[in-house]
Write a protein that holds these residues in place. Structure first.
Motif, PDB file in Angstrom:
ATOM      1  N   GLU A 448       0.845  -1.192   0.000  1.00 36.18           N
ATOM      2  CA  GLU A 448       0.000   0.000   0.000  1.00 36.18           C
ATOM      3  C   GLU A 448       0.879   1.240   0.000  1.00 36.18           C
ATOM      4  N   ARG A 449       1.385   1.591  -1.149  1.00 35.77           N
ATOM      5  CA  ARG A 449       2.209   2.795  -1.242  1.00 35.77           C
ATOM      6  C   ARG A 449       1.308   4.009  -1.344  1.00 35.77           C
ATOM      7  N   SER A 450       1.844   5.138  -0.926  1.00 39.26           N
ATOM      8  CA  SER A 450       1.062   6.353  -1.093  1.00 39.26           C
ATOM      9  C   SER A 450       1.113   6.731  -2.570  1.00 39.26           C
ATOM     10  N   LYS A 451       0.256   7.664  -2.938  1.00 43.52           N
ATOM     11  CA  LYS A 451       0.210   8.059  -4.348  1.00 43.52           C
ATOM     12  C   LYS A 451       1.544   8.653  -4.796  1.00 43.52           C
ATOM     13  N   VAL A 452       2.120   9.431  -3.886  1.00 46.00           N
ATOM     14  CA  VAL A 452       3.405  10.065  -4.224  1.00 46.00           C
ATOM     15  C   VAL A 452       4.468   8.991  -4.458  1.00 46.00           C
ATOM     16  N   GLU A 453       4.476   7.987  -3.576  1.00 43.41           N
ATOM     17  CA  GLU A 453       5.473   6.920  -3.720  1.00 43.41           C
ATOM     18  C   GLU A 453       5.287   6.176  -5.040  1.00 43.41           C
ATOM     19  N   GLU A 454       4.026   5.942  -5.383  1.00 45.57           N
ATOM     20  CA  GLU A 454       3.727   5.268  -6.661  1.00 45.57           C
ATOM     21  C   GLU A 454       4.311   6.071  -7.817  1.00 45.57           C
ATOM     22  N   GLU A 455       4.094   7.389  -7.718  1.00 45.05           N
ATOM     23  CA  GLU A 455       4.521   8.268  -8.796  1.00 45.05           C
ATOM     24  C   GLU A 455       6.047   8.246  -8.925  1.00 45.05           C
ATOM     25  N   LEU A 456       6.719   8.280  -7.758  1.00 48.79           N
ATOM     26  CA  LEU A 456       8.183   8.283  -7.782  1.00 48.79           C
ATOM     27  C   LEU A 456       8.717   6.961  -8.327  1.00 48.79           C
ATOM     28  N   ALA A 458       7.262   4.936 -10.434  1.00 51.24           N
ATOM     29  CA  ALA A 458       7.062   4.884 -11.884  1.00 51.24           C
ATOM     30  C   ALA A 458       8.115   5.744 -12.586  1.00 51.24           C
ATOM     31  N   HIS A 459       8.418   6.870 -11.975  1.00 47.74           N
ATOM     32  CA  HIS A 459       9.415   7.770 -12.557  1.00 47.74           C
ATOM     33  C   HIS A 459      10.791   7.098 -12.618  1.00 47.74           C
ATOM     34  N   LYS A 460      11.174   6.452 -11.517  1.00 44.69           N
ATOM     35  CA  LYS A 460      12.477   5.789 -11.489  1.00 44.69           C
ATOM     36  C   LYS A 460      12.538   4.680 -12.536  1.00 44.69           C
ATOM     37  N   LYS A 461      11.464   3.896 -12.591  1.00 46.14           N
ATOM     38  CA  LYS A 461      11.456   2.781 -13.543  1.00 46.14           C
ATOM     39  C   LYS A 461      11.579   3.299 -14.964  1.00 46.14           C
ATOM     40  N   SER A 462      10.819   4.335 -15.277  1.00 48.05           N
ATOM     41  CA  SER A 462      10.854   4.774 -16.672  1.00 48.05           C
ATOM     42  C   SER A 462      12.194   5.440 -16.967  1.00 48.05           C
ATOM     43  N   TYR A 463      12.765   6.105 -15.956  1.00 47.59           N
ATOM     44  CA  TYR A 463      14.078   6.714 -16.196  1.00 47.59           C
ATOM     45  C   TYR A 463      15.122   5.640 -16.467  1.00 47.59           C
ATOM     46  N   SER A 464      15.160   4.613 -15.600  1.00 50.02           N
ATOM     47  CA  SER A 464      16.221   3.627 -15.818  1.00 50.02           C
ATOM     48  C   SER A 464      15.988   2.857 -17.113  1.00 50.02           C
ATOM     49  N   ALA A 465      14.716   2.666 -17.483  1.00 53.90           N
ATOM     50  CA  ALA A 465      14.468   1.981 -18.753  1.00 53.90           C
ATOM     51  C   ALA A 465      14.927   2.857 -19.914  1.00 53.90           C
ATOM     52  N   SER A 466      14.790   4.174 -19.774  1.00 45.80           N
ATOM     53  CA  SER A 466      15.163   5.026 -20.910  1.00 45.80           C
ATOM     54  C   SER A 466      16.678   5.174 -21.041  1.00 45.80           C
ATOM     55  N   VAL A 467      17.400   5.198 -19.900  1.00 49.18           N
ATOM     56  CA  VAL A 467      18.849   5.358 -20.039  1.00 49.18           C
ATOM     57  C   VAL A 467      19.582   4.042 -20.227  1.00 49.18           C
ATOM     58  N   SER A 468      18.989   2.953 -19.749  1.00 54.88           N
ATOM     59  CA  SER A 468      19.691   1.678 -19.894  1.00 54.88           C
ATOM     60  C   SER A 468      18.705   0.593 -20.272  1.00 54.88           C
ATOM     61  N   PRO A 469      18.272   0.614 -21.521  1.00 48.73           N
ATOM     62  CA  PRO A 469      17.222  -0.308 -21.920  1.00 48.73           C
ATOM     63  C   PRO A 469      17.613  -1.779 -21.809  1.00 48.73           C
ATOM     64  N   THR A 470      18.915  -2.051 -21.751  1.00 46.45           N
ATOM     65  CA  THR A 470      19.287  -3.470 -21.717  1.00 46.45           C
ATOM     66  C   THR A 470      19.272  -4.036 -20.304  1.00 46.45           C
ATOM     67  N   GLN A 471      19.178  -3.132 -19.313  1.00 46.83           N
ATOM     68  CA  GLN A 471      19.237  -3.618 -17.942  1.00 46.83           C
ATOM     69  C   GLN A 471      17.910  -4.268 -17.569  1.00 46.83           C
ATOM     70  N   GLN A 472      17.961  -5.514 -17.294  1.00 45.70           N
ATOM     71  CA  GLN A 472      16.729  -6.230 -16.970  1.00 45.70           C
ATOM     72  C   GLN A 472      16.464  -6.164 -15.488  1.00 45.70           C
ATOM     73  N   PRO A 473      15.209  -6.031 -15.109  1.00 42.45           N
ATOM     74  CA  PRO A 473      14.944  -6.235 -13.688  1.00 42.45           C
ATOM     75  C   PRO A 473      15.308  -7.672 -13.379  1.00 42.45           C
TER      76      PRO A 473
END
Ligand SMILES: N[C@@H](Cc1ccc(O)cc1)C(=O)O
Length: 624
Positions: A448-456, A458-473
């Protein structure tokens, strides 16, 4: 640390109070083994932490007394400690003078970071480590979040201008890095206690944000006071400026003026936090020197142009840069397959961070232990001796990786990453599975994350996907030979399928059997298990108990923490499920064919009951 030969006998009782690792009590071999094992005490008690971080100078060893010890050669000087760790590249203002100042006075010191991404990467750690050491040794330390300066963009060490990012991106980066700086401090404290640094030293730390003063700063004041003291010649002579001026892109006035803002930060903190030393990576040397000139100039203005007083040496500024690290193969340190090694757990898992440091070569590992850990030098020597006895065990690399994950993510994640590594690369242990299960259950509980935490996030995930697309979770923990198989992913199950007798359907829905009849056969042959709720606590992972599934049982009776179900098929296949309401299950887009069939059947039965064709349906379990 102690130079016994120069130690006067009379000083002996004082030694107790020196900032050195406390002598460890003798521990028998068996206990040592136990301690080193999984249950190792890596998280200090709150009371220990409180004592360690308690800021009450008058209740701690006075600075003067410690200065005397350093001068007498009984304790090492701060500069020497930093040099010994390999953290010093250049000292602006003179090494000897800084050494003297740091002995005489617990000055303020700072490291600034501009939040240009949602996370720091390992490259940021070197200047921070130097700062953390100064904290351990009792200086007033500041980590500065550059929420103001990031809007201008530091051109140091870059060949192109930074792209201006959207307002919302900047806001989230600032929040992420701000949180990270706080979290790092928390872990530094825990590591300081764990490595036995003296609780009798007065320590002080702050996280500040330069937007707090830069947004109030008037352009006229900045240019009139600070701008008048900074010289164009030295600013133009910097490599970062020259290369850009020679290229076609040129440089904006804003970027060119960046050092003014960084210098103003220093002046602000010089006045308010007595910051006399700035630490930065080697690319910051120019900015730091510009800041020293600016602070000198401002002090002169404040004196009305009068010559410096007698105590000037006690109040001047210094700069210290840390080396730029490259790996033995010449790569820039902190890049993994071309991608940055992030310190944020949402962008790089503890397991991956652990693995990154585990790959350190034997040639480099000792240096990295000095640079990136708080292990006393004497302990590093011990680790290296043990490592030398059997290099194949990679003992030193494991210590390094564990310390790094403890610093970035916290001690419990370090234990977790180590256990996963062992589970992944050696014989599977049931402890490994237990740990993964616990962690997954905990994650479900914390979901149960807060809305702000959810937003952050998502931001981190999309940032790391954009700068390092080959890095797999990473860490989909499937199919390691010989080990129990615990998939990293938790499966969602709709609550309505949990009724007396529906275990076969549940096993099927969890992916542990392909048809209901196969699941029924599995259960009847005693090959299906479920974890009993309340068996095993956080501390005692190994006591989580598996129970064979009874076909008529109600899966709801096995919910752990109200919404998790942990199932096992045969000896090895484990699935962790989170039970959710129907709407949530459907919203997740998981409408498998069995779910549609289940619903259709349920609706038919409900209709039959409503129309009075049949009495209330007996439980599905009676239809074996
Ligand atoms: N300019 C530094 C960050 C920084 C910002 C503000 C300061 O006052 C100091 C340092 C960097 O880019 O790494």
């Amino acid at each position: 640390m102690i130079k016994h030969s120069t130690m006067p006998l009379a000083a002996l009782p004082l030694l107790r109070r020196l900032p050195r690792p406390r002598p460890r009590p003798y521990v028998c071999q068996q206990c040592t083994r136990n301690r080193r094992s999984f249950q190792e005490k890596s998280i200090p008690l709150d009371s220990e932490l409180a004592k360690w971080t308690h800021y009450k100078p008058d209740e701690k060893v006075p600075w003067g007394e410690r200065a005397r010890h350093i001068r007498a050669g009984m304790e090492e000087s701060m500069v020497h400690v930093l040099e010994q760790r390999g953290l010093v590249k250049d000292v602006a203002g003179g090494r000897e003078a800084l050494d003297w100042l740091l002995t005489e006075k617990p000055i303020g010191v700072y490291v600034g970071v501009d939040p240009t991404a949602p996370s720091l990467h390992v490259g940021h750690l070197l200047p921070l480590m130097a700062l953390y050491w100064m904290y351990i040794y009792g200086y007033h330390t500041v980590t500065l979040l550059g929420a103001g300066t990031v809007q201008i963009g530091d051109p140091s060490g870059r060949t192109t201008a930074r792209q201006r990012s959207a307002e919302s991106t900047q806001r989230m980066n600032i929040q992420c890095i701000g949180n990270q700086l706080e979290v790092l401090w928390k872990h530094v404290n825990a590591l300081g206690v764990r490595h036995g640094y003296s609780p009798e030293i007065s320590r002080r730390r702050e996280v500040l944000n330069n937007r707090d003063w830069l947004q109030k700063l008037s352009a006229v004041d900045l240019m009139r006071d600070l701008g008048s003291g900074m010289r164009l010649g030295s600013m133009l002579a910097r490599d970062s400026v020259k290369t850009r001026m020679e290229g076609s892109e040129g440089m904006s006035v804003a970027e060119f003026s960046y050092p003014l803002f960084q210098a103003y930060d220093w002046w602000h903190m010089y006045c308010n936090q007595h910051v006399q030393l700035q630490i930065g990576g080697s690319d910051q040397y120019g900015n730091i020197c510009a800041g020293m000139d600016a602070v000198d100039h401002m002090r002169k203005l404040r004196r009305g142009g009068a010559p410096p007083g007698e105590d000037d040496t006690l109040n001047t500024t210094f700069g210290l840069t840390t080396p730029l690290l490259t790996t033995a193969s010449g790569e820039k340190f902190g890049k993994s397959a071309g991608n940055a090694v992030w310190l944020d757990q949402d962008m790089m898992s503890s397991f991956d961070l652990y693995q990154y440091f585990l790959r350190t070569s034997d040639d480099e590992v000792e240096r990295y232990l000095r640079l990136f850990t708080f292990l006393p030098i004497s302990e590093i020597a011990l680790v290296m001796t043990r490592h030398g006895e059997d290099g194949s065990k990679r003992i030193a690399q494991h210590v390094l990786a564990k310390e790094l994950v403890s610093l970035a993510h916290g001690a419990s994640w370090a234990v977790d990453a180590e256990a996963k590594h062992k589970g992944a690369f050696s014989e599977g242990t049931s402890r490994f599975s237990q740990l993964v299960i616990r962690k997954a259950l905990k994650n479900i509980a914390n979901q149960e994350r807060s809305k702000v935490e959810e937003e952050l996030l998502a931001h981190k995930k999309s940032y790391s996907a954009s700068v390092s697309p080959t890095q797999q979770p990473s860490s989909s923990l499937t199919a390691f030979p010989g080990s129990e198989t615990v998939p990293g992913a938790v499966k969602l199950l709709p609550l309505s399928i949990l009724q007396s007798g529906t275990f076969p359907r549940v096993f099927c829905a969890a992916g542990l059997a392909s048809t209901i009849s196969e699941a029924r056969r599995l259960i009847q042959s005693q090959g299906a298990y479920v974890i009993c709720p309340n068996s095993g606590t956080e501390e005692n992972l190994t006591s989580l108990k598996w129970e064979p599934v009874w076909i008529g049982a109600d899966p709801k009776d096995y919910l752990v923490d109200f919404d998790a179900l942990v199932l096992r098929s045969g000896k090895t296949k484990i699935q962790i499920c989170q039970v959710v309401v129907e709407e949530k299950f459907e919203a997740a887009g998981l409408n498998a064919p069995w779910w549609e069939a289940f619903k259709a059947k349920r609706d038919l039965e409900a209709e039959a009951v409503a129309k009075g064709w049949v009495g209330k349906q007996p439980h599905l379990s009676s239809r074996k």
